[in-house]
Design a protein around this motif. Structure first.
Motif, PDB file in Angstrom:
ATOM      1  N   ASN A   1      38.488   6.746   5.662  1.00 26.78           N
ATOM      2  CA  ASN A   1      38.884   7.617   4.466  1.00 26.78           C
ATOM      3  C   ASN A   1      40.157   8.538   4.475  1.00 26.78           C
TER       4      ASN A   1
ATOM      5  N   ALA B   1      29.695  11.807   3.444  1.00 20.65           N
ATOM      6  CA  ALA B   1      29.592  10.520   4.189  1.00 20.65           C
ATOM      7  C   ALA B   1      28.318  10.554   4.986  1.00 20.65           C
TER       8      ALA B   1
ATOM      9  N   THR C   1      40.393   8.660  -3.083  1.00 19.70           N
ATOM     10  CA  THR C   1      39.001   9.774  -3.220  1.00 19.70           C
ATOM     11  C   THR C   1      39.715  10.930  -4.007  1.00 19.70           C
TER      12      THR C   1
ATOM     13  N   TYR D   1      30.994  11.674  -4.982  1.00 22.26           N
ATOM     14  CA  TYR D   1      31.163  11.348  -3.693  1.00 22.26           C
ATOM     15  C   TYR D   1      29.823  10.790  -3.204  1.00 22.26           C
TER      16      TYR D   1
ATOM     17  N   PHE E   1      30.248   7.269  -1.230  1.00 22.05           N
ATOM     18  CA  PHE E   1      30.210   6.856   0.000  1.00 22.05           C
ATOM     19  C   PHE E   1      28.927   5.928   0.390  1.00 22.05           C
TER      20      PHE E   1
END
Length: 427
Positions: free
Chosen positions: A301, A338, A274, A282, A286
């Protein structure tokens, strides 16, 4: 002919230091500052080193001079300048010179010292130059950035990382555990959090040298696919899989994670990826990993984090010498992204102290194998690694950076997630 400053270099350094110089600083003009009985010292050995310090004040100038061999450390091994980093962090803050002082310094040091020397060959292009050569975090630019750091030498990494070839935070079951025991525990903790079972399918993105893939296949009977942007990592991992006789269960490909076509995985692990993908990416990151999971499939993660009130981009030294284009943010941002991608976050754990211990042990390996490392990659690159790991260790110890594992699941349409009422993976 090199010009000689008209006043003492060490005096300039001392005058701009708040809190007292905790080290013995000496310069090629014969000047010195700091306590004479200090066990740790810095020596500026030539004019080029002074030019680095003057033209790139702060961490970058210090790093350039150190990597080039123009700034030497005394009292510590160059593979582990940890005490230097500690003392500078604890006691020394350089203040900006006043306009009058700046004029005096420029005149005293000489105009020739205002011409920046070429940076050491280990230094990557600055961000603005990279922006001219490719879109940030495009597949081609990410591949180039990863190659800059990871395609150094598998033999060098073997000396520093040890037999596990794991270049991510270990998990120490006890304070006395060895690095190898802690790396094995890290992979097993990931496996337990993912609740891996024989016959399941695991995708490991940013798989490095294949440690998680091999562990999952060997210890859990999982069919595991790993992908990495580093060709040298992929080649090493393929050989390690063959040597372990796991070719029927484990596979590593030289591939961008965004090019994985398979889906319906029972689990996805992302250990140390990441930091490289960019915070703006992001949502797509995700969402992509969520879509690779089957219902009730889990994502772990594992990533370095930084408090969200701090800059997201890494400093100039890390960006140019270690992780080009790297970005860090807080675990809360990751959890939010997420969740917004449709994942249900079930657990978060901070392993900050474990990363400080991991860096301690990597530094020790570098020192123990110093001659072999220098022979493999050169003295300048070996210095880069010693400096960066020691500085990062201090950063983790001081809570300037952290390491979080975030566990999430793709919840099924009926709301089932496959989790027990309480965590089952233990410590």
């Amino acid at each position: 002919m090199a010009s000689t400053p008209s006043f003492k270099i060490a005096d300039v350094v001392a005058d701009l230091t708040r809190g007292g110089m905790p080290l013995r600083f000496t310069a090629y003009d014969g000047s010195a500052a700091g306590p004479e009985d200090a066990e740790i010292g810095l020596e500026l050995v030539n004019q080029r080193g002074l030019q680095y310090l003057v033209t790139a004040p702060g961490d970058l100038g210090l790093a350039r001079a150190y990597v080039a061999g123009d700034l030497l450390v005394h009292g510590e091994h160059p593979g582990n300048p940890y005490e230097v980093m500690q003392k500078l962090k604890d006691h020394t803050k350089f203040r900006a010179p006043t306009p009058g002082e700046l004029v005096t310094i420029v005149r005293g040091l000489g105009l020739s010292n205002l011409k920046p020397p070429p940076p050491p060959p280990q230094e990557h292009l600055p961000r603005w130059r990279r922006m001219m050569e490719g879109v940030r975090h495009s597949m081609s630019r990410d591949a180039e950035a990863i190659a800059h750091h990871y395609d150094v030498s598998n033999a060098f990494y073997r000396h520093v990382l040890g037999p596990s070839m794991a270049y991510t935070c270990a998990v120490y079951p006890t304070a006395e555990a060895t690095l190898e025991e802690a790396q094995a525990e890290k992979f097993d903790l990931v496996a337990r959090k993912l609740d891996l079972q024989p016959g399941q399918r695991l995708l490991d993105v940013g798989c490095g040298w294949g440690g998680m893939v091999i562990h999952a296949a060997r210890e859990y009977g999982v069919k595991a696919l790993g992908v990495t942007l580093s060709r040298q990592q992929a080649e090493w991992a393929k050989q390690a899989i063959d040597d372990a006789g796991l070719g029927d269960l484990a596979e590593v490909r030289h591939l961008d994670y965004r090019e994985v076509l398979e889906s319906d995985f029972d689990a996805v692990s992302s250990i140390g990826l990441t930091e490289h993908i960019g915070i703006a990416n992001y949502p797509s990151y995700f969402a992509f990993l969520r879509d690779k999971l089957k219902p009730e499939g889990r994502l772990l993660n594992h990533s370095i984090t930084r408090h969200t009130n701090k800059p997201t981009r890494t400093g100039a030294v890390i960006d140019r010498y270690v992780f080009p284009d790297g970005e860090l943010t807080g675990s809360g941002r990751m959890i939010t992204e997420a969740q917004d991608a449709g994942l249900e976050v079930m657990h978060s754990e901070n392993l900050r102290h474990h990363y400080a211990m991991t860096l301690r042990d990597w530094n020790r390996n570098l020192v123990d194998n110093w001659d072999e490392c220098v022979a493999e990659v050169g003295l300048g690159t070996a210095r880069v690694w010693g400096l960066y790991m020691a500085a990062c260790r201090v950063g983790f110890e001081r809570n300037e950076v952290q390491l979080h594992q975030v566990l999430a699941v793709r919840t099924a349409a009926d709301g089932s997630d496959g989790f027990a009422l309480r965590p089952t993976w233990g410590s």
